[in-house]
Design a protein around this motif. Sequence first.
Motif, short mmCIF file in Angstrom:
data_model
loop_
_atom_site.label_atom_id
_atom_site.label_comp_id
_atom_site.label_asym_id
_atom_site.label_seq_id
_atom_site.Cartn_x
_atom_site.Cartn_y
_atom_site.Cartn_z
N LEU A 90 0.81 -1.22 0.00
CA LEU A 90 0.00 0.00 0.00
C LEU A 90 0.85 1.27 0.00
O LEU A 90 0.56 2.22 -0.72
CB LEU A 90 -0.93 -0.02 1.22
CG LEU A 90 -2.08 0.98 1.23
CD1 LEU A 90 -2.91 0.91 -0.04
CD2 LEU A 90 -2.95 0.75 2.45
N ASP A 91 1.90 1.30 0.78
CA ASP A 91 2.72 2.51 0.87
C ASP A 91 3.51 2.77 -0.41
O ASP A 91 3.63 3.90 -0.87
CB ASP A 91 3.68 2.42 2.06
CG ASP A 91 2.91 2.32 3.37
OD1 ASP A 91 2.08 3.21 3.63
OD2 ASP A 91 3.12 1.35 4.12
N LEU A 93 2.62 1.68 -3.36
CA LEU A 93 1.60 2.03 -4.36
C LEU A 93 1.21 3.50 -4.23
O LEU A 93 1.15 4.23 -5.23
CB LEU A 93 0.38 1.12 -4.16
CG LEU A 93 -0.80 1.40 -5.08
CD1 LEU A 93 -0.42 1.18 -6.53
CD2 LEU A 93 -1.97 0.49 -4.71
N ASN A 241 -3.78 15.33 -5.13
CA ASN A 241 -4.74 14.37 -4.59
C ASN A 241 -4.04 13.20 -3.91
O ASN A 241 -4.31 12.86 -2.78
CB ASN A 241 -5.62 13.81 -5.71
CG ASN A 241 -6.65 14.82 -6.15
OD1 ASN A 241 -7.10 15.64 -5.35
ND2 ASN A 241 -7.01 14.79 -7.42
N ALA A 242 -3.11 12.61 -4.67
CA ALA A 242 -2.43 11.42 -4.15
C ALA A 242 -1.53 11.78 -2.99
O ALA A 242 -1.29 10.97 -2.11
CB ALA A 242 -1.66 10.72 -5.27
N ARG A 244 -2.16 13.94 -0.63
CA ARG A 244 -2.99 13.93 0.57
C ARG A 244 -3.22 12.50 1.03
O ARG A 244 -3.31 12.20 2.21
CB ARG A 244 -4.34 14.61 0.29
CG ARG A 244 -4.32 16.09 0.59
CD ARG A 244 -5.72 16.64 0.57
NE ARG A 244 -6.21 16.72 -0.80
CZ ARG A 244 -7.39 16.25 -1.19
NH1 ARG A 244 -8.18 15.67 -0.34
NH2 ARG A 244 -7.76 16.36 -2.45
N TYR A 245 -3.34 11.61 0.04
CA TYR A 245 -3.58 10.21 0.33
C TYR A 245 -2.37 9.58 1.03
O TYR A 245 -2.51 8.88 2.02
CB TYR A 245 -3.87 9.52 -1.00
CG TYR A 245 -4.19 8.07 -0.92
CD1 TYR A 245 -5.40 7.65 -0.41
CD2 TYR A 245 -3.28 7.13 -1.36
CE1 TYR A 245 -5.70 6.30 -0.35
CE2 TYR A 245 -3.57 5.79 -1.31
CZ TYR A 245 -4.78 5.38 -0.81
OH TYR A 245 -5.06 4.06 -0.75
N SER A 248 -2.40 10.66 4.50
CA SER A 248 -3.41 10.03 5.34
C SER A 248 -2.99 8.62 5.74
O SER A 248 -3.40 8.10 6.77
CB SER A 248 -4.77 10.01 4.64
OG SER A 248 -4.84 8.96 3.70
N LEU A 253 -3.91 6.74 12.32
CA LEU A 253 -5.35 6.85 12.11
C LEU A 253 -6.04 7.23 13.41
O LEU A 253 -5.70 6.75 14.48
CB LEU A 253 -5.89 5.51 11.60
CG LEU A 253 -5.30 5.10 10.26
CD1 LEU A 253 -5.66 3.68 9.92
CD2 LEU A 253 -5.75 6.03 9.16
N GLN A 265 -8.89 2.05 14.21
CA GLN A 265 -8.99 3.50 14.22
C GLN A 265 -9.31 4.04 12.84
O GLN A 265 -9.23 3.33 11.86
CB GLN A 265 -7.68 4.11 14.74
CG GLN A 265 -7.51 3.76 16.21
CD GLN A 265 -6.21 4.28 16.75
OE1 GLN A 265 -5.21 4.32 16.04
NE2 GLN A 265 -6.22 4.69 17.99
N TRP A 266 -9.63 5.28 12.80
CA TRP A 266 -10.15 5.85 11.58
C TRP A 266 -9.63 7.25 11.39
O TRP A 266 -9.53 8.02 12.34
CB TRP A 266 -11.68 5.87 11.65
CG TRP A 266 -12.26 6.42 10.41
CD1 TRP A 266 -12.80 7.66 10.25
CD2 TRP A 266 -12.31 5.77 9.16
NE1 TRP A 266 -13.18 7.80 8.96
CE2 TRP A 266 -12.90 6.67 8.27
CE3 TRP A 266 -11.91 4.52 8.70
CZ2 TRP A 266 -13.11 6.35 6.94
CZ3 TRP A 266 -12.11 4.22 7.37
CH2 TRP A 266 -12.71 5.12 6.52
N SER A 267 -9.27 7.61 10.16
CA SER A 267 -8.87 8.98 9.93
C SER A 267 -10.03 9.74 9.30
O SER A 267 -10.58 9.32 8.29
CB SER A 267 -7.63 9.05 9.05
OG SER A 267 -7.97 8.81 7.71
N PRO A 269 -12.17 12.65 7.27
CA PRO A 269 -11.86 13.37 6.04
C PRO A 269 -11.13 14.67 6.35
O PRO A 269 -11.48 15.34 7.32
CB PRO A 269 -13.23 13.67 5.43
CG PRO A 269 -14.23 13.39 6.50
CD PRO A 269 -13.59 12.44 7.47
#
Lengths: 272, 202
Positions: A90-91, A93, A241-242, A244-245, A248, A253, A265-267, A269
Amino acid sequence: MTGRARSYNTEGVILRRRNLGEADSIFTVFSAREGKFDAIARGVRKPRSHMRGHLEPLTRSQLHLAQGRNLDVFTQAETIAAYRAVRDDLDRLALALYCCELVDRFTVERAPQPLLYDLLNELLEGLDSDAPLTIGRAFELRILSLSGFEIQLSACALCGSRIPEGDTLFSAMAGGLVCDPCRPKAETGRLLSVRAIKVLRFARSATIGQFAGLRLDEALEREVQRALADAIRQVLDRETNAGRYVDSLARPLRDTGRTAAGDVQWSPPSGS
Amino acid sequence: MADGTSTPEPIQRLIEAFHRLPGVGPKSAQRLAYHILRAPEQEARALSDALLDVKRRIRLCSVCMNITEQDPCTYCADERRDHTTICVVEQALDLLAIERSGYRGLYHVLHGVLNPMDGVGPEDIRVRELIVRLQDGVAQEVIMATNPSLEGEATAMLIQRLIGPAGVKVTRLARGLPSGADLEYTDDVTLARALEGRRELV
Ligand SMILES: [Zn+2]
Ligand SMILES: [Zn+2]
């Protein structure tokens, strides 16, 4: 297709995909010879499309195109490098997509930039092997300079005098380091440590592979990252955009409410 | 178009409304609009009622986010289904495809996938609801059935990361599916095979 349609071959990296209608997609390609361009792949979303796997974003492919009325049309595609390991982490990518977005934002259509093309593939090859994610910083610095936004790291960006060794103000608005006497003239900036300045100077001349060998502790990388983020925001005039992703994912999180399940946990918006 | 200005405004509006639908080009939109114009009034009324009904009566299941008329939806309310397995899909149409393959567990509909380049992040799809749902400890396995596209894979990896600490097994559909495939267009046999060959995400 009429026999008169002009066709050509080119090698490129797929930067992004947009779906069109039921089965078609438009791909943005960054090509060694053609620069950046959009082209359409007809029927590529049907299960038996031969081209689909070869046109996934982040893939380096040999492309065959026919000139169309508006957009050129892919007639064939073969993968040169799928960069599969990049997709499985994921990182990696997220960083790869961020760099592709930078390429998309920093380039104009049909303007070849062979050095930037090589740089992008060097980055993707690095991420596909086990180079550290810090190579993203080298990519940021190099895309800035290849696009004509060289960061001043040796002479003061405002007066041109030599920067003495030491912690120095970095101002993205001024275009780089600012000497002590000029400091009042720089509107914004952040203080960079000697170590961070050395990393940036090294990134300027090193290949991605050489930069990968550099050990950066977390604090130092964050310092370099913030300076480069300032510089990129200054040029693009907005967040990517990416980007910010990527942030995040890096940010711990935040809470959905602690539960028996542990630290789920959750981040929230950002921005809205 | 040469006659663009002479097209009466209501027809123009209808054409534009059709054109906004996915997969409908300007020519098709025009054809549809003129079809409605020629059709008897009941047909137009039936269409407009159906459109409004969908918006008024259909909502998202509060458990799995599937589109439903009753809440919880028929899948979630069905005691005979395996409540320890949740199959995560991108969209409601994918759920129907999985159902046809013979799967009889529960679902979770994300209503989208991550698309970093277009700024679609985890907060823009129904990931949070899944994480919250897993907290009751009933589910033992989450099957990621997002499309084997870059976006689908990224979504699967993110969900894996988010629910990792919850101690639930996360599996992914096997790659019987060609890369970049759309589940919606995949045949049932391929899909069934892909389900059987699912593997645990590490
Ligand atoms: Zn100065
Ligand atoms: Zn439900």
